[in-house]
Design an enzyme around this catalytic site. Structure first.
Site, PDB file in Angstrom:
ATOM      1  CG  HIS A 291       2.632  31.993 -18.186  1.00 32.88           C
ATOM      2  ND1 HIS A 291       1.739  31.181 -18.829  1.00 32.88           N
ATOM      3  CD2 HIS A 291       3.559  31.169 -17.650  1.00 32.88           C
ATOM      4  CE1 HIS A 291       2.100  29.922 -18.684  1.00 32.88           C
ATOM      5  NE2 HIS A 291       3.202  29.883 -17.981  1.00 32.88           N
TER       6      HIS A 291
ATOM      7  NE  ARG B 295      -6.588  32.284 -23.982  1.00 34.66           N
ATOM      8  CZ  ARG B 295      -5.820  31.985 -22.946  1.00 34.66           C
ATOM      9  NH1 ARG B 295      -4.637  32.505 -22.830  1.00 34.66           N
ATOM     10  NH2 ARG B 295      -6.250  31.167 -22.016  1.00 34.66           N
TER      11      ARG B 295
ATOM     12  CD1 TRP C 169      -7.029  28.845 -17.458  1.00 37.51           C
ATOM     13  CD2 TRP C 169      -6.132  28.008 -15.616  1.00 37.51           C
ATOM     14  NE1 TRP C 169      -5.698  28.680 -17.681  1.00 37.51           N
ATOM     15  CE2 TRP C 169      -5.113  28.162 -16.577  1.00 37.51           C
ATOM     16  CE3 TRP C 169      -5.786  27.472 -14.358  1.00 37.51           C
ATOM     17  CZ2 TRP C 169      -3.790  27.822 -16.334  1.00 37.51           C
ATOM     18  CZ3 TRP C 169      -4.459  27.148 -14.125  1.00 37.51           C
ATOM     19  CH2 TRP C 169      -3.476  27.314 -15.099  1.00 37.51           C
TER      20      TRP C 169
ATOM     21  CE  LYS D  88      10.989  13.598 -19.414  1.00 43.68           C
ATOM     22  NZ  LYS D  88      10.520  12.330 -18.901  1.00 43.68           N
TER      23      LYS D  88
ATOM     24  CG  HIS E  95       5.646  27.362 -16.499  1.00 46.17           C
ATOM     25  ND1 HIS E  95       4.952  27.721 -17.613  1.00 46.17           N
ATOM     26  CD2 HIS E  95       6.475  26.377 -16.884  1.00 46.17           C
ATOM     27  CE1 HIS E  95       5.361  26.999 -18.630  1.00 46.17           C
ATOM     28  NE2 HIS E  95       6.289  26.185 -18.219  1.00 46.17           N
TER      29      HIS E  95
ATOM     30  CB  THR F 199      10.630  18.967 -23.670  1.00 49.71           C
ATOM     31  OG1 THR F 199      10.635  19.822 -22.531  1.00 49.71           O
ATOM     32  CG2 THR F 199       9.265  18.405 -23.879  1.00 49.71           C
TER      33      THR F 199
ATOM     34  CG  ASP G 278      -2.240   0.721   0.895  1.00 50.43           C
ATOM     35  OD1 ASP G 278      -2.201   1.697   0.124  1.00 50.43           O
ATOM     36  OD2 ASP G 278      -3.302   0.304   1.394  1.00 50.43           O
TER      37      ASP G 278
ATOM     38  CB  SER H  60      -7.198  17.256  -2.101  1.00 52.26           C
ATOM     39  OG  SER H  60      -6.997  16.295  -3.081  1.00 52.26           O
ATOM     40  CB  SER H  61      -2.961  18.773  -4.851  1.00 56.17           C
ATOM     41  OG  SER H  61      -4.093  18.838  -5.651  1.00 56.17           O
TER      42      SER H  61
ATOM     43  CD  GLU I  20      -1.512  22.567 -11.922  1.00 57.58           C
ATOM     44  OE1 GLU I  20      -0.973  22.390 -10.815  1.00 57.58           O
ATOM     45  OE2 GLU I  20      -2.472  21.919 -12.329  1.00 57.58           O
TER      46      GLU I  20
ATOM     47  CB  SER J 237       8.475   6.507 -20.327  1.00 58.47           C
ATOM     48  OG  SER J 237       8.557   7.855 -20.659  1.00 58.47           O
TER      49      SER J 237
END
Lengths: 146, 215, 632
Positions: free
Chosen positions: C311, C458, C147, C339, C261, C336, C112, C177-178, C263, C276
Site C-alpha cells: 500500500h 481518487r 477511511w 481456490k 492488509h 487465491t 450455542d 467488539s470484533s 483486514e 465454497s
C-alpha cells in the site's frame, strides 16, 4: 509417500492437523533434551514432580530466585555498558528472553500444560515477532537512506 | 497432589469440549496472543522513534535504573505470589490462597505506586507526553501497561474476596488460573519493557546535530 | 458428578429480575441466543449498508458531470470517508459476523457458541459503536480524512474539529467488539465441535471463519494501537505522527496497513467460505480438493501479514523493501488462484442448478477474478506508481469488496434464508435482483479502470471539463443507480417472502452440512440430539449412504468408527441452554458512554465507570444458569 499424501490431503479427514480428541489428562513427556544429561533430567523431574502435575511451591520459589538473579545480572550488565560495547544489547536481549521463557514455561504452566496452549501463544508470538522485526527493519532502512 | 485430582477438578468444565481443554483457558491464551500484537506494536513504535527526540529531556537525563529495578523486582515477586496462590487454592488451603492473592494485590499496588512516583518525577523534570517523542512513546506505552496492571489488581481483589468468602475454591480454580495467566503476561510485558526502554536506552543522548534540525 | 456439593457463588444485588421473556423487546435486549444475535447483526449491518449505499449514490451524483456543485468539497470529503468506513467496519465485517453467529454452531453441531454472553456483548458494542461513529452526522462534524485516516491529514493541525476524533474513537469501540467476537468464535470452533467432527471434517465455511477469527484476534489490536496513538495525538497533543515533535507520519501508514492488509482478508475470507458451501450444494458434488481450499485459506491468512507495504510503494521505502513486498504480494495471488481453480473444479462435471444463490456465487468468482487480476497489476511497484491514488485502485477494490465480498454475502443470504426464516426468497425476483446488481455493478466500476489509467485521481470532489472523463463518469453514475435498483429489489424480495410465506422444509436445497439436518428455522436448542459425525459432508452421506463408496476407499471407514465418542453424549437427555442476561447490554452501554466521554469531557467518562462496574460485577457473579426452583 502415498501414505504421507493421504495424511495431508485425504478426504476422510483423519490425517494430521487434527486436534487430539481428548488430551486433558496427558501431560507433556518429561524432559529428555540433549543438554544436561541424566543429572539435569533427574533434577528437573524432582523439582517438577516428574513433569506430571503442576509443580510445587519449592519449584516456584526456585524459579523466582532465578528470575531475581537474572534481573540482577541485567543491572550488572547495565553498569558495564561501556565495557560490553557492541555485545551489550544482545546480552540484554538474551537475558530478557530467558526470563520471558521462564515465566511463560513455569509460571504460566505451559511446560506442564497441554501443548495446544503453547501452539496458540507461540503463533501469536511468531507472527508478532516476525512482523514487527520486519517493520523495524524497513523503518530503519528507510530512515538511513532518507 | 496427584494427576487425577487435577483432572477431576476441571471435570465439570471440560467434559463438554471437543479437545478436552477448558473454554475459558483457551480464550485467555487467545486473548494473550492478541495482546502480544497490541504491545508489540507499541514497543516497535518506541524502538522506531528511539533517539529521534528533537528537544530534551532525553532518556539519559530522566531514567533512574535503581528505582525501576526495585519495581521490576516487585512485579516479578507478584508473579511468584500469584503462582503460589493458585497452588494453594488447588490444594484446598483457603487461608493461604487468600493470603497470597492479597499478596499479589499488594505487590501490584506497590508497583503502581512506583509508576505513579516515576511519572510525577518525570513531570517535575519537564518530561510530559507533549514534550518530545520520547515522552510520547514512553508515557503511552508504560501508561497502558500500568492500565493493564490496574485492571489485574481489581480482578485479583475481586478474586481475593471470593476466595475469602469460599466461593472461589479448588473446583473452580480455573477462574484464578486465567486471572493468573493475565497477570503473568503483564509481568512478561514488563520484562521486555524494562529491557528495551530502561536498560537499552537509559544512556541515550541527544541525537547528533539535533540542535541544527530545529532551525 | 452427583456427589459434588453445589457451588456457592457470590451474589450481586439485581436491580431487575433475570429476564426470561421469549417475545417482546426484552427478549432481544437480554438474548444470548446465537441465532437472535445473528439476526440483530444482520438487520443492523443491512441498515448501515443502505446508509453507505446512499452515501455512494450522492458521491456518484456529484461526479456525474464536470465542475458539478451538487455537493460542497467538505461534504464530499465526509461522504467518501464515511462511505468507506461504514462499508468496511459496519457492513461487510458485521454481515460476516451475522453469518458466523447463525451458522457456526449449526455447522459444527453445537447448541450455542462457547461464550453466549460475550457474544451478546460483541453485538451491543458494535451497535453502540456504529451509532457513535455516525452520530457525527448529527453534530455536523462528520469524519473527513478518508477511511485510512492518513496522518498528518487526520491530525489536529490539518483537521481541526471533532470529525476524525469521532472516527478514531468509534473504530476503537468497534475494535473491542470484533476482538471479543473473534475470541469467541475461535474457542467455539476448536472446542464445541460435535462428537466425531475432527478439524478436517468441518465445513469450509467453518474453516474460513476460523482463519478470519484468528486474523481478527491478531490484527485488530494493531488497529487499536493506531487508534490510541491518533487519539492521544488529537486529544492530548502527543507527537506520534507529528513531525514537528519528532514523530513520523509514515509510521501511521505502517501501523494502519499492518492492520489494514489482514483486514482485507478478514473481509473476503468469509465470502470465500460461503461460496465454497454454495457451489458444492448446487453442483451436487463435494468440494474439489477440500484440503487445498482449507490450506489455501490458512496460507492466505498467514501471508496476508507480509504484504502490507504494497500500500506504500510510493512512500519511498527504498528498492529492497519495495521488491520484497512486490514478490510477497504476487505470491499471495497463488493460494487465491488455487481456490478459484478448486471452485471451477467443483463445478466441473456436476449437475448444476442455477438458483439465485448459485448465480451470485458464480458472479462472485468472475468479479473476484477480475478484481484479483487488477490487484496483481499493482503488485509491481513501477505500475503501482502510475496507479496509486487513481480510480484504477477504486475499481480494483470495489471489484474485490463488492464483486467479491458482497456478492458472496448475497449468495449466502439467498442460500441460507430458508434456514434462517423457514421461508424461501422468491427465485424470480432474486434472479432479477442478481441481474440488476451484476450489470449495474459492472457499468459503475468497469469504466473506473480506464478513468484511472487516464489519470483521474481518487478523493477529488470534481474535475475539469476538458479531461475527457465525463462520459465514463456519467456511465458509472447510471450504473450506480442500476445497482441501487438491484438492492431495492432485494428489499422487495424480503417483504414479498414475509407476505407470501412460501414454506421451505428443513433441507430445501438438498444440502450437505449439518445445519440442514435440523428444522427451519432451527429450534432454540438447535439440535434435538447432538449429531454424531463420521464423514466430511456428513449430512449428505446420511441421506445417501450409497455414495459413500464413491468418495471413501474401503477400509478408511473402519478407522472412522473409532471416532465414536463416549456414551455420555448419547445419554444426554436434558438440554442446557444458557439463561438470558441483561448484563452484556449494560456493559455495552457503559463502553459506549466511555467512548462518548473521550469525545466530550471527563465527567461523562466518570458516568461510564459505575455503569461498566455494574455490568462487570453483575456479569461475573451471575451464574450461567440460575438454579431451578425445583432444586434441580
Amino acid at each position: 509417500m502415498k501414505k504421507l499424501l493421504k495424511k495431508l490431503f485425504y478426504h476422510d479427514g483423519n490425517g494430521w492437523w487434527n486436534l487430539p480428541k481428548n488430551m486433558s489428562g496427558k501431560p507433556n513427556p518429561p524432559y529428555e533434551g540433549p543438554i544436561g544429561g541424566p543429572w539435569l533430567i533427574k533434577m528437573i523431574n524432582l523439582m517438577t514432580y516428574g513433569g506430571k502435575s503442576h509443580a510445587g511451591p519449592r519449584f516456584y520459589i526456585i524459579v523466582g530466585i532465578f528470575l531475581a538473579i537474572i534481573t540482577a545480572l541485567e543491572v550488572w550488565a547495565f553498569e558495564l555498558e561501556s565495557e560490553l560495547a557492541i555485545l551489550y544489547i544482545p546480552i540484554l536481549l538474551i537475558l530478557a528472553l530467558i526470563k520471558f521463557v521462564a515465566v511463560v514455561a513455569f509460571y504460566m504452566h505451559l511446560r506442564f500444560d497441554n501443548r495446544f496452549f503453547s501452539y496458540v501463544f507461540a503463533s501469536g508470538m511468531i507472527v508478532g515477532t516476525v512482523v514487527f522485526s520486519l517493520l523495524l527493519f524497513i523503518s530503519e532502512a528507510a530512515y538511513m537512506t532518507r | 497432589m496427584s494427576e487425577t485430582a487435577v483432572i477431576n477438578n476441571h471435570q465439570d468444565e471440560i467434559e463438554n469440549t471437543s479437545t478436552g481443554l477448558s473454554n475459558k483457558k483457551l480464550m485467555m491464551w487467545l486473548f494473550l496472543a492478541s495482546d502480544v500484537m497490541f504491545f508489540g506494536a507499541f514497543i516497535s513504535t518506541y524502538l522506531i522513534y528511539r533517539g529521534k527526540s528533537l528537544v530534551g529531556p532525553y532518556p539519559s537525563e530522566v531514567l533512574d535504573i535503581p528505582i525501576t529495578t526495585v519495581s521490576t523486582f516487585i512485579l516479578l515477586m507478584s508473579s511468584l505470589a500469584m503462582v503460589l496462590a493458585l497452588h494453594y487454592l488447588k490444594e484446598n488451603e483457603k487461608n493461604k490462597a487468600t493470603l497470597w492473592i492479597l499478596g499479589v494485590v499488594l505487590l501490584g499496588t506497590i508497583f503502581m505506586g512506583f509508576q505513579f512516583y516515576e511519572f510525577n518525577h518525570f513531570a517535575h523534570l519537564g518530561l510530559t507526553p507533549r514534550t518530545n517523542i520520547f515522552g510520547t512513546t514512553f508515557f503511552i506505552l508504560t501508561g497502558l501497561h500500568g492500565g493493564h496492571v490496574t485492571i489485574g489488581i481489581l480482578w485479583m481483589a475481586f478474586l481475593a474476596y471470593g476466595s475469602h468468602k469460599g466461593t472461589l475454591r479448588s473446583d473452580n480454580a480455573i477462574d484464578l488460573e486465567i486471572a493468573g495467566l493475565y497477570w503473568h503476561f503483564v509481568d512478561i510485558v514488563w520484562i521486555i519493557i524494562f529491557t528495551v526502554i530502561y536498560l537499552i536506552s537509559a544512556n541515550d543522548m541527544p541525537p547528533a546535530g539535533s540542535e541544527l534540525l530545529i532551525h | 458428578m452427583t456427589t459434588k456439593p453445589a457451588t456457592k457463588s457470590l451474589v450481586f444485588p439485581r436491580f431487575f429480575p433475570r429476564p426470561n421473556s421469549k417475545t417482546g423487546i426484552w427478549s432481544w435486549i437480554a438474548t444470548v441466543d446465537h441465532k437472535k444475535i445473528g439476526t440483530l447483526y444482520g438487520i443492523t449491518s443491512f441498515f448501515w449498508f443502505i446508509v453507505a449505499g446512499l452515501e455512494a449514490l450522492l458521491i456518484r451524483i456529484q461526479l456525474s458531470q464536470a465542475n458539478n456543485d451538487f455537493l460542497s468539497p467538505d461534504m464530499y470529503n465526509s461522504l467518501f470517508t464515511m462511505h468507506g468506513t461504514t462499508m468496511i467496519f459496519l457492513v461487510v465485517m458485521p454481515l460476516s459476523a451475522a453469518f458466523f453467529n447463525w451458522l457456526i454452531p449449526l455447522q459444527i453441531g453445537a447448541r450455542d457458541v462457547a461464550f453466549p454472553r460475550l457474544n451478546a456483548l460483541s453485538y451491543w458494542i458494535f451497535l453502540f459503536g456504529s451509532i457513535l461513529i455516525n452520530f457525527s452526522w448529527i453534530t455536523g462534524e462528520a469524519p473527513n480524512g478518508g477511511w485510512f485516516g492518513y496522518a498528518p491529514n487526520s491530525g489536529v493541525t490539518f483537521n481541526p474539529g471533532k470529525g476524525m476524533t469521532y472516527w478514531v474513537v468509534g473504530l476503537n469501540v468497534l475494535g473491542i467488539s470484533s476482538i471479543a467476537a473473534g475470541l469467541n468464535f475461535v474457542t467455539t470452533i476448536i472446542n464445541m465441535r460435535a462428537p466425531g467432527m475432527s478439524m478436517f471434517k468441518m465445513p469450509i465455511f467453518t474453516w474460513m471463519t476460523l482463519v478470519t477469527s484468528i486474523l481478527i484476534i491478531l490484527a485488530l489490536p494493531i488497529l487499536a494501537v493506531a487508534g490510541i496513538q491518533l487519539q492521544t495525538d488529537r486529544i492530548y497533543g502527543t507527537h506520534f505522527f507529528n513531525s514537528l515533535g519528532g514523530g513520523d507520519p509514515v509510521m501511521w501508514q505502517h501501523i494502519f496497513w499492518l492492520f489494514g492488509h489482514p483486514e482485507v482478508y478478514i473481509l473476503i475470507l468469509p465470502a470465500m467460505g460461503i461460496v465454497s458451501e454454495v457451489l458444492p450444494t448446487f453442483a451436487r458434488k463435494p468440494i474439489f480438493g477440500y484440503s487445498f481450499v482449507v490450506f489455501a485459506g490458512a496460507v492466505i491468512g498467514f501471508m496476508g501479514w507480509f504484504v502490507w507495504s504494497h500500500h506504500m510503494f510510493t512512500v519511498g521505502l527504498g528498492p529492497a523493501a519495495n521488491s520484497a513486498f512486490s514478490i510477497s504480494t504476487m505470491l499471495i495471488a497463488v493460494p487465491t488462484g488455487i481456490k478459484i481453480f478448486n471452485w471451477l473444479g467443483t463445478l466441473w462435471g456436476g449437475s448444476i442448478r442455477f438458483n439465485t444463490a448459485m448465480l451470485f456465487s458464480l458472479g462472485f468468482i468472475a468479479m473476484f477474478t477480475i478484481g484479483g487480476l487488477s490487484g496483481v497489476m499493482h503488485a509491481s511497484p513501477p505500475t503501482d506508481a502510475q496507479q496509486q491514488d487513481t480510480y484504477f485502485v477504486v475499481a480494483h477494490f470495489h471489484y474485490v469488496l463488492f464483486g467479491g465480498a458482497l456478492l458472496g454475502i448475497f449468495s449466502g443470504i439467498y442460500f441460507w434464508w430458508p434456514k434462517f426464516t423457514g421461508y424461501f426468497l422468491n427465485e424470480k425476483i432474486g434472479k432479477l435482483n442478481f441481474i440488476f446488481m451484476l450489470i449495474g455493478f459492472n457499468i459503475q466500476f468497469g469504466p473506473m479502470h480506464w478513468l484511472g489509467m487516464d489519470g483521474m485521481p481518487r478523493r477529488i470532489y470534481t474535475y475539469a471539463e476538458n479531461m475527457g472523463w465525463e462520459g465514463s463518469n456519467l456511465a458509472a453514475t447510471i450504473g450506480g443507480f442500476i445497482l441501487g435498483v438491484g438492492v431495492l429489489l432485494f428489499i422487495y424480495n424480503v417483504i414479498y417472502s414475509m407476505i407470501h410465506k412460501e414454506v421451505a422444509g428443513a433441507d430445501p436445497w438438498d444440502g450437505r452440512t449439518l445445519e440442514w439436518s435440523t428444522s427451519s428455522p432451527p429450534p432454540e436448542h438447535d439440535f434435538d440430539e447432538i449429531p454424531q459425525v463420521k464423514f466430511r459432508d456428513d449430512f449428505w452421506f446420511k441421506k445417501y449412504p450409497e455414495t459413500i463408496k464413491e468418495y471413501y476407499e474401503h477400509g478408511e471407514i473402519e478407522e472412522d468408527t473409532e471416532d465414536k465418542l463416549s456414551e455420555k453424549s448419547n445419554h444426554e437427555d436434558e438440554i442446557h441452554l444458557p439463561d438470558m442476561s441483561y448484563y452484556p447490554f449494560i456493559l455495552g452501554v457503559g463502553i459506549a458512554i466511555l467512548g462518548a466521554g473521550f469525545l466530550s469531557n471527563i465527567y461523562i467518562i466518570a458516568i461510564s465507570v459505575p455503569i461498566m462496574i455494574w455490568g462487570l460485577l453483575g456479569w461475573s457473579m451471575e451464574p450461567v444458569n440460575d438454579p431451578h426452583p425445583d432444586g434441580h
